[in-house]
Design an enzyme around this catalytic site. Structure first.
Site, PDB file in Angstrom:
ATOM      1  N   ASP A 195      35.194   3.577  17.330  1.00 27.43           N
ATOM      2  CA  ASP A 195      33.945   3.007  17.842  1.00 27.43           C
ATOM      3  C   ASP A 195      34.162   1.516  18.093  1.00 27.43           C
ATOM      4  O   ASP A 195      34.165   0.720  17.155  1.00 27.43           O
ATOM      5  CB  ASP A 195      32.792   3.212  16.846  1.00 27.43           C
ATOM      6  N   LYS A 228      27.791   4.303  23.326  1.00 24.30           N
ATOM      7  CA  LYS A 228      27.001   4.236  22.095  1.00 24.30           C
ATOM      8  C   LYS A 228      26.090   3.029  22.163  1.00 24.30           C
ATOM      9  O   LYS A 228      26.489   1.977  22.682  1.00 24.30           O
ATOM     10  CB  LYS A 228      27.976   4.140  20.917  1.00 24.30           C
ATOM     11  N   LYS A 288      26.036   8.442  22.123  1.00 25.81           N
ATOM     12  CA  LYS A 288      25.741   8.269  20.702  1.00 25.81           C
ATOM     13  C   LYS A 288      24.716   7.168  20.485  1.00 25.81           C
ATOM     14  O   LYS A 288      25.060   5.989  20.525  1.00 25.81           O
ATOM     15  CB  LYS A 288      27.025   7.948  19.931  1.00 25.81           C
TER      16      LYS A 288
END
Lengths: 320, 293, 488
Positions: free
Chosen positions: A157, A220, A256
């Site tokens: 991430d 995300k 996400k």
């Protein structure tokens, strides 16, 4: 005369070089986003009623999409182990529950998490690239990624350089993501836009497009350190970017939302938004995740409530 | 030897030009027993041609700036002022006393000036910003209705003509006017004033002839959007209203007996020939209280 | 090349379970009388007709049929109330009565919403979130005007007209009653209102509220019946004002009927709105606007965006997004909170719509419907769109009043303005572009009473509503909505 000419030639040369890397993005400039229209659409989603079997099914699906997360300065090996244990034993009093999708930690805890989760089918995700601010050099960021992937993180991430983005250095942002993606190797890359720092839906859309074109496997919303974190409207904007890319290329990109999703009702509304925007192929933890720490327990409580008809207390669900 | 006077040929006014009626017919209205001249007896085809001219002029005239329309109207008054004597003369030919003729011409000029001033103001009077309860900016503004059939008053042939035409065109409408049947001289001379006043051709079209022959066409034409009738012939009014139904013309009927009274100096005559348009647009609320980001 | 195979799969297997709104708390009589002079009176003919739930084809209640005599009775009651009470009452007191109505609608909002959906077939989501709150808001807004008319029309000494005869359509039964009654009462008129015969119930429930609010007898009279009852109102010689919302055909009949009288008229009639999508529009929200423009209330909306114009360069993507969005529209039980498109209002209307679908196909247009499942019983029409159409097609020219969209493409601004205005109607239009100057160009050149820029089908009591050309005249809503009920 001559220096001017050289200067302009030089400029031109640079210009073409930049275009080369970002051609795909420039060919499809980001559309703007109408905030009022987005809110109207979200209002229709949140006015839907999700109940009975649909609710139970949705809760289980949501649980299976959770990236159980701990990203604190105070994190310890023990804390990470406890979290991994929780990930594998969500609520053993009720058999047949799905597991969460991944456990998300800082790079230095990846090794520990890997050990704990061995054979569980639960992935280890690691934040990297000078999370959460991203304020560091590319060298440091690449090393950060390498440490995490070497330790076995299946998912990375990363955060984008919001400062550069605001400066209009879109090529820088694009190239950085592309470079990190390369460094990730087989690990899947989630690109955190930190929407709370972008300031408008138009910029969220632009950042989404850059990330997608630069090779993100997931986009995300947030680090969880900035408010606002994930919201339904921001998620819709990002889902639309994913949809347009899919229309153009047939390539799926995951989504996400992270931060601020702490109750089941909201999680179900996210799922409904995905269902009505991207359909079946995204309703799996392969392509949709929740970044959350307390959501899992609320989902569990609601699942038990759905199955027993009795409202639940937090005291009966383990906190790790 | 005294000089032989040149008599004026009165023609109709369509699309900025002075054709004779396509029908080739004429009639001879009289003041008492004195003939006023050979006046075009306009046909339904003349009316049809005039509507085409009016429709053609609509986009340009309604699209002109209000300031521009205001100046053009003012220019009409200027031109009329310069030709006062001629209009007084014609009014007297049609039976007015000198005093009455002078009064009518002066009042006519003043009324044009009055409406010239409204062109760039009536919008502010009739507009609204509407505080809707959603995140939208919403406003209502008047727009001209389109092509208007005007039945000018039979009496007071100059000020009647002006009191009906000027408020209609002030907002950007174009019109086809049927002049006073028995006192048509001023109407045609007024067309000459218009023609030299920067009024684009087709904005005002003036026909002479009889209501009896033309009223049904003026009321039924499907490309006419509104109708301004003056008078009190009940049978004719009923007929006109019924004919106007087919394309739902806006019908305004006024009995113009108090033509000099101040009530004819009124923006509400402009309002009678406008449509209210309401526009919505979202307001992005980012950074505001209760923002939806 | 891969383009065609890329398809979003909306068959998720995760379908929404039914979530019907409860009907247990609503109160409905088996039979409704006429509301005249503050009392419920039997129709002089003794005749009643059934009102049907279009989603189940079952009878909900019997409704009285008013004839000429009943209309006369109602007008007399309204006249009496006007001369003896309402016109003499201080405007500020009048306002308070209207405020009461607004509040009572809010208190009984859920009951109104459920009955509206049962009687008319519209989804509860709309009756609950649009019709009923807007109806209450309308009364609330106009209540405040009652004692401020001198400020709305300075130096003009506004005066009420007398008795207003009002005829409302079946697409927004309660809301249209509010649009009619609220400004009429605020300006000091009394009312005889006739709701459409297929959807009388919420107007009759409104009569109950008017009773409960303690309005003086006869100020509002609500009588039920079909076209003949309406004609009796239009032709009654003691009525000062006719306000009608409905088809252009009937509007013309009314206008013809009152030609020889001094009755003031407001007509709010049909439409065939252009909804224009430019290449630079925010396409996803534009698609949402298209959906909302044509499928809102099953397309039973006079201002529905039934003619879609898409700039050629984005036609493929817009069509694709539109079809994908249509897949998530749920058609079915109007009382289900998840329903997006409810039942077609009546059997007759369904026949009309189906007939247009046939016409469209026979004219060579290509029909597309979403893959939803519709219930077996009841009157339903899947969300439909037609491509390969042109201005000369009947489905482009005529008002269908159903969930049917006709899509054309265009290349230039001039072309689309010409096509958009190429209709006898002029009620509304939509323009989607991200460029402000283009939007203002379009909004000033389109001949329509309402222009929605980057939005569609938004309504508000403060916002004047009404059309150009054959879409009618007069405005309802806002300050401009007061004028048709006043003389100066």
């Amino acid at each position: 005369m001559l220096p001017t000419l050289l200067f302009s030639l030089n400029l031109e040369f640079n210009f073409f070089r930049m275009i080369k890397k970002t051609t795909v993005y420039l060919n499809n400039p980001s559309p703007s986003v109408d905030q009022v229209g987005i809110i109207d659409r979200i209002d229709r989603i949140t006015s839907r009623s999700i109940k009975d079997e649909t609710k139970l099914q949705g809760l289980k699906l949501a649980l299976n999409m959770v990236d159980l997360t701990t990203l604190e300065g105070a994190d310890t090996e023990n804390k990470v182990r406890q979290l991994c244990n929780k990930a594998q034993h969500l609520h053993d009093a009720y058999p047949g529950l799905p597991t969460v999708a991944a456990v998300c930690v800082y790079p230095n805890f990846v090794k520990t998490a890997k050990q704990c989760l061995q054979g569980s089918g639960i992935n280890v995700a690691s934040v990297a690239t000078a999370f959460p601010s991203g304020q560091s050099s590319l060298e440091v960021k690449l090393l950060d990624v390498k440490i995490a992937t070497d330790a076995g993180a299946e998912e990375i991430d990363m955060v984008i350089s919001r400062g550069k983005f605001h400066e209009g250095e879109y090529n820088f942002v694009f190239d950085e993501i592309a470079t990190i993606k390369e460094a990730c190797g087989k690990s899947r890359l989630k690109v955190i836009l930190e929407t709370g720092e972008l300031g408008s839906f138009d910029k969220v859309r632009k950042a989404s497009d850059i990330a997608i074109e630069a090779g993100a496997d997931f986009i995300k919303t947030s680090t969880g350190k900035i408010s606002p974190a994930a919201t339904l409207p921001v998620t819709l904007v990002m889902l639309e970017a994913i949809k347009d890319h899919y229309y153009r290329t047939g390539i799926q990109v995951g989504m996400k939302p992270a931060g601020g999703i702490s109750n089941s009702k909201l999680a179900l509304q996210y799922l409904l938004l995905v269902k009505e925007t991207l359909g079946k192929d995204w309703l799996t933890n392969q392509w949709f995740r929740f970044g959350a720490s307390s959501l899992a327990n609320d989902l569990l409580m609601q699942i038990v409530k759905q199955q027993t008809g009795v409202y639940q207390s937090k005291d009966y669900f383990s906190k790790d | 030897m005294s000089r032989l006077e040149i008599l004026k040929t009165y023609k109709i006014y369509i699309g900025g030009k002075f054709p004779r009626t396509e029908s080739g017919r004429f009639y001879t209205p009289k003041n008492g027993t004195t003939p006023l001249g050979n006046i075009c007896l306009s046909s339904r085809k003349d009316f049809r041609n005039a509507v085409v001219a009016a429709r053609g002029a609509f986009d340009g005239w309604s699209g002109a700036t209000a300031y521009n329309r205001s100046q053009v109207l003012y220019r009409i008054a200027e031109m009329l002022e310069g030709r006062k004597a001629q209009f007084m003369d014609e009014l007297m030919q049609q039976g007015s006393t000198k005093g009455a003729a002078e009064k009518e011409v002066h009042a006519s000029i003043d009324r044009i000036i009055y409406y010239a001033g409204w062109c760039d103001k009536y919008t502010q009077l009739f507009s609204a910003v509407n505080p809707v309860a959603t995140s939208h900016f919403n406003f209502t503004v008047p727009e001209p209705t389109g092509v208007v059939s005007v039945f000018a008053p039979e009496e007071n042939s100059l000020i009647g003509l002006i009191s009906t035409i000027i408020p209609v065109i002030a907002s950007g409408n174009t019109c086809v006017v049927l002049a006073s049947e028995n006192k048509p001289l001023c109407a045609i001379t007024f067309a000459e004033v218009i023609n030299s006043s920067d009024v684009p051709g087709g904005v005002i079209n003036i026909l002479t002839g009889t209501r009896k022959e033309l009223h049904s066409h003026m009321a039924s034409h499907m490309d006419v959007n509104a109708l301004f009738y003056t008078g009190n012939d009940k049978k004719e009014i009923l007929e006109i209203k019924k004919l106007a139904v087919d394309n739902l013309k806006r019908v305004v009927v006024k009995d113009f007996v108090t033509i000099y009274s101040a009530e004819h100096d009124s923006p509400y005559y402009i309002e009678d020939f406008v449509e209210m348009k309401t526009t919505w647009h979202p307001i992005e609320k980012i950074g505001a209280a209760g923002s939806g980001y | 090349m891969t383009k065609k195979t890329i398809k979003i799969n909306f068959d998720t297997g995760w379908d929404l379970a039914p979530a019907p709104e409860s009907t247990s708390h609503i109160q409905l009589n088996e039979q409704y009388e006429l509301f005249i002079g503050g009392k419920w009176v039997k129709p002089s003919s003794g005749k009643y007709f059934p009102t049907i739930n279009p989603a189940t084809e079952e009878k909900i209640a019997m409704v009285a049929e008013a004839n000429e005599k009943d209309v006369d009775k109602a007008v007399k009651a309204a006249r009496k109330a006007y001369t003896e009470v309402w016109s003499k009452m201080p405007a500020s007191e009048r306002a308070k009565y209207i405020y009461r109505i607004a509040r009572l609608i809010q208190e009984k909002a859920r009951e109104f919403a459920v009955i509206e959906s049962m009687d008319g077939g519209k989804p509860i989501r709309e009756s609950r979130d649009v019709d009923v709150p807007l109806a209450a808001a309308h009364f609330f807004y106009y209540a405040g005007w009652a004692d401020k008319l001198d400020y709305a029309f300075p130096n003009r000494k506004p005066q009420s007209l007398g008795v207003a005869g009002q005829i409302t359509p079946w697409n927004f039964p309660l809301l249209m009653a509010a649009w009619k009654i609220a400004p009429a009462l605020a300006t000091g008129n009394t009312v005889v209102l006739k709701p459409a015969e297929t959807t009388s119930l919420t107007a009759l429930k409104l009569a109950e509220i008017i009773q409960e609010a303690g309005l003086p007898d006869g100020v509002v009279n609500i009588i039920t019946g079909a076209g003949e009852t309406g004609a009796a109102i239009v032709n009654h010689n003691d009525i000062d004002k006719i306000a009608f919302t409905g088809s252009t055909g009937v509007g013309k009949i009314i206008q013809n009927a009152v030609a020889g009288t001094n009755k003031k008229v407001t007509l709010e009639l049909g439409g065939k709105a252009a909804n224009i999508i430019f290449e630079d529009a925010v396409l996803d929200q534009a698609v949402e606007g298209i959906i909302n423009g044509i499928y809102f209330n099953q397309g039973h909306v006079c201002c529905a965006g039934s003619r879609l114009f898409v700039e050629e360069s984005v036609y493929d993507i817009v069509l694709r997004k539109l079809k994908d969005r249509m897949e998530s529209l749920i058609v079915g039980n109007p009382l289900d909170k998840n329903t997006d498109i409810g039942a077609i209002n009546s059997k007759e209307q369904l026949t009309t719509i189906n007939n247009y679908l046939k016409i469209g196909k026979s004219e060579g247009a290509e029909m597309y419907q979403s893959n939803c499942v519709v219930p077996k019983k009841g009157y339903w029409c899947k969300p439909t769109l037609f491509t390969n159409v042109s201005q000369s097609n009947r489905i482009v020219q005529e008002e269908i009043f159903g969930p049917v969209l006709a899509i054309q493409t265009f290349r230039t601004v001039a072309e689309v303005i010409e096509k958009a205005n190429n209709t006898p109607f002029g009620l509304s239009a939509g323009v989607w572009t991200d460029k402000g100057s283009k939007l203002f160009n379009l909004s000033s050149q389109l001949k329509a009473g309402i222009i929605w820029g980057n939005t569609f089908n938004k309504f508000d009591p403060t916002s004047p509503f009404g059309g150009y050309k054959e879409s009618g005249f007069g405005r309802e809503g806002g300050l401009h909505g007061l004028k048709p009920y006043l003389k100066f």
